[in-house]
Design an enzyme around this catalytic site. Structure first.
Site, PDB file in Angstrom:
ATOM      1  NE  ARG A 179      -4.198  -1.614   0.071  1.00  0.00           N
ATOM      2  CZ  ARG A 179      -4.277  -2.683  -0.707  1.00  0.00           C
ATOM      3  NH1 ARG A 179      -3.259  -2.968  -1.525  1.00  0.00           N
ATOM      4  NH2 ARG A 179      -5.341  -3.469  -0.682  1.00  0.00           N
TER       5      ARG A 179
ATOM      6  CD  GLU B 174      -3.134   3.426  -6.280  1.00  0.00           C
ATOM      7  OE1 GLU B 174      -2.912   3.343  -5.055  1.00  0.00           O
ATOM      8  OE2 GLU B 174      -2.730   2.594  -7.082  1.00  0.00           O
TER       9      GLU B 174
ATOM     10  CG  HIS C 211      -2.533  -0.795  -7.563  1.00  0.00           C
ATOM     11  ND1 HIS C 211      -3.191  -0.098  -6.584  1.00  0.00           N
ATOM     12  CD2 HIS C 211      -2.511  -2.086  -7.133  1.00  0.00           C
ATOM     13  CE1 HIS C 211      -3.554  -0.923  -5.609  1.00  0.00           C
ATOM     14  NE2 HIS C 211      -3.148  -2.127  -5.922  1.00  0.00           N
TER      15      HIS C 211
END
Length: 323
Positions: free
Chosen positions: A234, A262, A281
């Site tokens: 994360r 993100e 990601h």
């Protein structure tokens, strides 16, 4: 779940298997449970990314609901305290999703120690062989030290995949003791010792209040010159500004699949630094890897329908220290 996830997770053969177990409408996707008229009859929910929150209001409209099979990883986004109070049985495909994350991580570790990205870029620039051993003294994977932070599903899978290699493995996790770490093939150490001793540090801790910015400026400064930080867990585990400063200095390398925020601002140096591999990601299940999640979820549905307990049951007590 979101309709696009339904389409990706359940191809025709998946629907054929699913409809052999349960009464379900393959054309129906409940994206808004507040407006879902059929909830009163539902015994089993099959969820995935994009599932609405299963709160008290939703559960009040689903008196027959007994179980949730989550065709994805963490259930924290939609399974609420009300679900646990109801006594719902909950399953997750987190173990299936851990496999590609671990594979990505192991590839990153082995490439980092071999300096593959550096050599590839230099070879592309010079277009002639160089004395790589002289240019990168000590490079390679033999007896290098790899530190794994967190004995999560992914962390354990990474250790399993690394065991056949001639590496020295360290593990830092406050919920694991020395004997348990040894059973996983690693030596248990405190986090600061791990960071200072490792050629590669790989993060696999959950995103909790106590793990936020686990890798802050002080801890990043403990990394050896030339060490590599890998984050497939994360983004909140790493203080972005501190990592950026270290990476800009050229002192360390980084393989970063998750960031905070993100999506980094377009001006972030992490996009273009030669000592940073930044990916969007992608370590988790994508493309053909989704089939593993589908099969895991279908196996759980089959177990439920045959009266067996879930193989990958999620327990409320474990959520405090898991993703």
């Amino acid at each position: 779940m979101g309709r696009r996830h339904r389409d990706a997770l359940f191809p025709p053969e998946g629907w054929r298997r699913l409809t052999s177990y349960v009464d379900i409408d393959p054309d129906h996707v409940a994206e808004d449970l507040a407006q879902e008229p059929s909830l009163a009859e539902v015994e089993l929910l099959i969820t995935s990314w994009g599932c609405p929150v299963l709160d008290e209001e939703v559960l009040a409209r689903a008196p027959a609901l007994k179980a949730v099979v989550h065709a994805a990883g963490s259930v924290k986004h939609h399974v609420t305290r009300a679900c646990w109070d109801r006594g719902l049985a909950v399953s997750s495909a987190a173990a299936a999703n851990a496999v590609p994350v671990a594979e990505y991580t192991v590839a990153a570790i082995l490439f980092a120690n071999k300096r593959v990205l550096d050599i590839g870029a230099l070879y592309r620039e010079r277009r002639t062989p160089l004395d790589w051993s002289r240019r990168f003294p000590g490079f390679g994977n033999y007896r290098r030290t790899v530190g794994v932070v967190g004995a999560s599903l992914v962390g354990r899978k990474v250790l399993e995949l690394l065991r056949p290699h001639d590496l020295d493995l360290l593990l830092a996790d406050p919920h694991v003791d020395a004997e348990q770490a040894a059973a996983l093939g690693a030596r248990h150490v405190e986090l600061d010792e791990l960071v200072a001793a490792s050629d590669v540090v790989s993060l696999h801790a959950p995103a909790l209040a106590e793990t936020r910015h686990l890798m802050d400026a002080r801890r990043l400064s403990l990394l050896r010159d030339g060490a590599t930080l890998v984050n497939t867990a994360r983004g909140s585990l790493v203080a972005t500004e501190a990592l950026t400063a270290e990476a800009v200095s050229g002192r360390i390398h980084a393989v970063i699949d998750v960031t905070e925020p993100e999506v980094l601002p377009p001006a972030s140096p992490l996009y273009s630094l030669p000592n940073v591999l930044l990916t969007p990601h992608i370590a988790g299940s994508l493309g053909g890897e989704l089939r593993r999640i589908t099969e895991s979820a279908l196996d759980e549905v089959e177990r439920y329908c045959s009266g067996q307990p879930f193989r990958y049951a999620v327990h409320h007590a474990a959520l405090a220290t898991s993703a």
